[in-house]
Design a protein around this motif. Structure first.
Motif, PDB file in Angstrom:
ATOM      1  N   PHE A  77       0.830  -1.202   0.000  1.00 53.85           N
ATOM      2  CA  PHE A  77       0.000   0.000   0.000  1.00 53.85           C
ATOM      3  C   PHE A  77       0.869   1.258   0.000  1.00 53.85           C
ATOM      4  O   PHE A  77       0.606   2.221  -0.748  1.00 53.85           O
ATOM      5  N   ALA A  78       1.923   1.255   0.837  1.00 55.39           N
ATOM      6  CA  ALA A  78       2.821   2.408   0.905  1.00 55.39           C
ATOM      7  C   ALA A  78       3.552   2.600  -0.415  1.00 55.39           C
ATOM      8  O   ALA A  78       3.806   3.743  -0.841  1.00 55.39           O
ATOM      9  N   LYS A  81       1.074   4.238  -2.772  1.00 59.88           N
ATOM     10  CA  LYS A  81       0.894   5.653  -2.400  1.00 59.88           C
ATOM     11  C   LYS A  81       2.083   6.487  -2.843  1.00 59.88           C
ATOM     12  O   LYS A  81       1.916   7.606  -3.347  1.00 59.88           O
ATOM     13  N   ARG A  84       1.944   7.059  -6.601  1.00 54.49           N
ATOM     14  CA  ARG A  84       0.947   8.086  -6.966  1.00 54.49           C
ATOM     15  C   ARG A  84       1.431   9.491  -6.583  1.00 54.49           C
ATOM     16  O   ARG A  84       1.245  10.452  -7.339  1.00 54.49           O
ATOM     17  N   THR A  85       2.067   9.587  -5.418  1.00 54.06           N
ATOM     18  CA  THR A  85       2.558  10.890  -4.976  1.00 54.06           C
ATOM     19  C   THR A  85       3.671  11.389  -5.897  1.00 54.06           C
ATOM     20  O   THR A  85       3.748  12.596  -6.207  1.00 54.06           O
ATOM     21  N   ARG A  99       5.598  14.389  -0.908  1.00 51.01           N
ATOM     22  CA  ARG A  99       6.368  13.298  -1.541  1.00 51.01           C
ATOM     23  C   ARG A  99       7.322  12.660  -0.537  1.00 51.01           C
ATOM     24  O   ARG A  99       7.427  11.419  -0.444  1.00 51.01           O
ATOM     25  N   ALA A 102       5.476  10.435   1.898  1.00 49.59           N
ATOM     26  CA  ALA A 102       5.099   9.147   1.294  1.00 49.59           C
ATOM     27  C   ALA A 102       6.311   8.218   1.193  1.00 49.59           C
ATOM     28  O   ALA A 102       6.214   7.002   1.421  1.00 49.59           O
ATOM     29  N   GLU A 105       7.012   6.889   4.691  1.00 43.52           N
ATOM     30  CA  GLU A 105       6.052   5.846   5.060  1.00 43.52           C
ATOM     31  C   GLU A 105       6.390   4.521   4.361  1.00 43.52           C
ATOM     32  O   GLU A 105       6.266   3.435   4.961  1.00 43.52           O
ATOM     33  N   HIS A 106       6.823   4.600   3.117  1.00 38.05           N
ATOM     34  CA  HIS A 106       7.197   3.377   2.396  1.00 38.05           C
ATOM     35  C   HIS A 106       8.437   2.731   3.022  1.00 38.05           C
ATOM     36  O   HIS A 106       8.510   1.500   3.178  1.00 38.05           O
TER      37      HIS A 106
END
Length: 259
Positions: A77-78, A81, A84-85, A99, A102, A105-106
């Motif tokens: 999911f990360a 995201k 996409r960011t 950015r 994100a 988070e990944h």
């Protein structure tokens, strides 16, 4: 010419005073005196309730993959995201801070996945340790043989004393006491005829396995060890016997006809 007969003793080829690698209380004795056993066969069992519980818990931990699956899903999911960011950032729809957030988070999600995998690896190692500890509660024979003595019974504590004595009867070992005058006249690999001293057993052939290189000064003799095949363990150990070495007869005959 009369053959030179030497006294000998038929013995087990191996004797094991079987002990326990761990301290414990005997819960089961699985063999009795006189029983034949095979190498690797369980002959006694120590109480192992704690070890079995520890093994079951370690097994459950090693098979618990829910945390890893959750971490992998969060990482996926990360990753999506972040992709996409990155696309929105390239089109100037989001800020560099969004950015970077994100991406962070990944990275965290990926670290949690790696941590979950490492925890499963540790759990697998813990399972191996627990299995080894449980295995130590089962006492196994290291050889094919016969139980000749049992020293403990169910309920007794074992620590530094043996549980039983096991002897290997196939092959047998023959110990021959040879006069020092015959030193260097018996070679390893040659054969001898062995006659057990107990009625009912005929002559058998044995092979010279080892010749002592030291002469005992007190008896003016040295020892020769023979190996005697005993299929089916038909011949018992502990018998006195007589041994005749054809090599000695040949040497004596050659000396007699020498001019």
């Amino acid at each position: 010419m009369q053959a030179q007969v030497l006294g000998c003793l038929i013995e087990p080829s191996e004797t094991v005073e079987l002990g326990s690698p761990v301290v414990g209380v005997v819960s089961q004795m699985l063999v009795e005196r006189g029983d034949a056993v095979r190498a690797g066969q369980a002959v006694a069992q120590l109480s192992a309730a704690v070890e079995r519980a520890g093994y079951a818990a370690a097994q459950a931990r090693s098979q618990a993959e829910a945390e890893l699956r959750s971490a992998e899903a969060a990482e996926a999911f990360a990753r999506g995201k972040l992709d996409r960011t990155e696309l929105l950032f390239a089109q100037n729809f989001v800020s560099a801070i969004a950015r970077d957030q994100a991406a962070t988070e990944h990275d965290l999600a990926r670290a949690r996945t790696r941590q979950a995998r490492e925890q499963l690896q540790v759990a697998a190692q813990e399972l191996a340790v627990a299995g080894a500890q449980l295995g130590q509660r089962s006492i196994r024979s290291p050889i094919d043989g016969v139980v000749v003595d049992r020293y403990v019974s169910r309920g007794e504590r074992v620590e530094d004393r043996p549980l039983m004595r096991i002897v290997a009867l196939d092959p047998l070992r023959v110990e021959v006491l040879v006069p020092a005058a015959l030193f260097n006249r018996i070679r390893e690999g040659t054969t001898a005829t062995v006659t057990p001293g107990v009625p009912g057993f005929g002559e058998v052939q044995a092979r010279v396995l080892r010749v002592d290189r030291v002469i005992d000064a007190a008896s003016s003799s040295f020892r020769v060890r023979l190996v005697l095949p005993n299929p089916g363990q038909a011949m018992p150990a502990g018998m006195r016997c007589k041994a005749v070495f054809p090599a000695l007869e040949a040497t004596s005959a050659a000396a007699a006809v020498r001019p």
